[in-house]
Design an enzyme around this catalytic site. Structure first.
Site: not given
Ligand SMILES: Cc1cc2nc3c(=O)[nH]c(=O)nc-3n(C[C@H](O)[C@H](O)[C@H](O)COP(=O)(O)OP(=O)(O)OC[C@H]3O[C@@H](n4cnc5c(N)ncnc54)[C@H](O)[C@@H]3O)c2cc1C
Length: 388
Positions: A126, A130, A134, A160-161, A268, A339, A363, A367
């Site tokens: 999925f 980008e 995110g 992308i998982t 323990r 521990g 997912e 926040e």
């Molecule tokens: C191991 C892994 C597997 C994944 N698998 C998939 C996948 O299969 N397909 C896919 O499409 N994506 C996937 N993702 C992406 C994932 O959904 C995103 O990493 C996630 O949505 C967060 O986006 P970001 O990393 O760009 O963080 P950002 O959006 O840049 O956020 C950075 C920080 O700012 C906070 N933040 C952002 N906007 C706000 C706001 N408006 N108010 C307050 N705080 C905010 C966030 O909560 C976070 O703490 C995966 C990510 C990981 C790490």
């Protein structure tokens, strides 16, 4: 109000519990050893063998409609089964499932994508996130430009998982730049051999997602999933389906780990007494159980709403937010109770500690869940005190 499972539901729960104990618990030592030595925890051939065994017991396609040979157990039983399966860290899932949005395939696409995915012959991923989009998924920049009866895709997807393993991707791209996420994003089914590349991303967990690169990848119009410009809603449907399941998995992991901590605390001995006799330890155990039970009912409520075909988005966000934080608290306490042993790779505790940290990020981050919950309340879509 009835909080109990039916006899049939209890039987399903017990069958999965037995399967996990009999087939998966014995593999745990090997999984830890293999991962420590840099190998996959469990070989694909072994996973297929276990899936075959589970299938003989009726566990195949637990969310898949009967017309495709699935058991179609429904959301409530999916919740119960997910809690049971998550009691082990052996990376195993029942076979016979496909991403929910693949059911939007037309008849011809079903033969090429949906059915082979259900049958385990093809693997999907999925691809929405980008580098610049995110949490703010509406800001995706990947472009698809029409060229005759084809579309030319350019851009990069990240995190992308299964992106390095999949042989096709559900890719979200902007097809109408003016409308963007408001009616200008389309989902394409893009085979790897159409020309996209992937690179593995190493993470703190035992597996990693991938970056996907699209440079003038030509995709025929017949590979549009659902409607042209109707892709953003599909993306949100995919994400929404997983949220409450994460809360269910959090319950399974936390229960297993808490039981390990309880057992360890009896054996323990420090300063002449088992640590179970110390209030500091007892309170960690009590707080963990309270939090686990809270998540259980939040998750089951979200599943029950889905079972009733009611909108469960608010309840799913609550369950996901609570569950993913709960499991992080619980694993941290379980590690503390063990521990120094908790910090070693002899036990799975540090593995869980690393794994469940992700659950507060993907997912929808903590926040973003808070943003959704507060927006629903502030705009009056959901009223305080009206859950029932
Ligand atoms: C191991 C892994 C597997 C994944 N698998 C998939 C996948 O299969 N397909 C896919 O499409 N994506 C996937 N993702 C992406 C994932 O959904 C995103 O990493 C996630 O949505 C967060 O986006 P970001 O990393 O760009 O963080 P950002 O959006 O840049 O956020 C950075 C920080 O700012 C906070 N933040 C952002 N906007 C706000 C706001 N408006 N108010 C307050 N705080 C905010 C966030 O909560 C976070 O703490 C995966 C990510 C990981 C790490």
């Amino acid at each position: 109000m009835d909080f109990s499972l039916t006899d049939e539901q209890k039987m399903v729960q017990q069958t999965v519990r037995d399967f996990v104990k009999r087939e998966l618990f014995p593999l745990e030592g090997d999984v830890l050893r293999n991962e420590r030595e840099g190998r996959p925890g469990i070989e694909p051939a072994k996973i297929r063998e276990l899936q075959r065994k589970a299938r003989e017991m009726g566990f195949w396609g637990i969310n898949t409609p009967e017309e495709y040979g699935g058991a179609n157990l429904g959301p409530l039983m999916t919740a119960v089964v997910s809690m049971e399966l998550a009691r082990t860290f052996v990376p195993f899932a029942f076979g016979g499932n496909a991403d929910n949005i693949l059911y939007y395939c037309n008849e011809e696409q079903k033969q090429r994508y949906l059915i082979p995915t259900i049958n385990g012959e093809r693997r999907s991923c999925f691809a929405l996130t980008e580098p610049g989009a995110g949490s703010d998924a509406a800001n995706i920049q990947m472009r698809a430009i029409q060229d005759g009866d084809d579309w030319i895709l350019n851009g990069e997807k990240v995190f992308i998982t299964n992106g390095n393993e999949a042989d096709f991707a559900m890719v979200f791209a902007v097809t109408d730049a003016e409308k963007g996420a408001h009616g200008g994003v389309t989902c394409f089914l893009v085979d790897r051999d159409m020309g996209w590349r992937s690179t593995y991303i190493h993470t703190m967990g035992e597996w990693g997602p991938a970056s996907l690169y699209f440079e003038n990848v030509r995709v025929p119009s017949k590979n549009i999933l659902g409607k042209l410009n109707g892709g953003f809603n599909l993306g949100m449907q995919w994400i929404g389906a997983g949220r409450w399941v994460i809360a269910c998995r959090a319950v399974g992991v936390a229960e297993r780990a808490l039981q390990m901590a309880i057992d360890y605390s009896h054996t323990r001995v420090t300063f002449g007494k088992p640590i179970a006799d110390r209030q500091a330890i007892q309170w960690m155990i009590a707080d963990s159980h309270v939090e686990i039970e809270a998540t259980r009912w939040l998750a089951l409520y979200a599943a029950w709403l889905a079972e009733q075909k009611q909108d469960n988005r608010h309840a799913s966000s609550i369950a996901k937010l609570h569950g993913s934080n709960m499991v992080n608290h619980v694993i941290d306490r379980v590690l503390q109770i063990h521990g120094g042993m908790g910090y070693t790779k002899e036990l799975p505790v540090e593995r869980w500690y690393r794994e469940v940290r992700l659950w507060r990020i993907f997912e929808g981050t903590d926040e973003i869940q808070r943003f959704i919950i507060s927006r629903n309340l502030l705009r009056g879509h959901v009223k305080v005190g009206e859950a029932l």
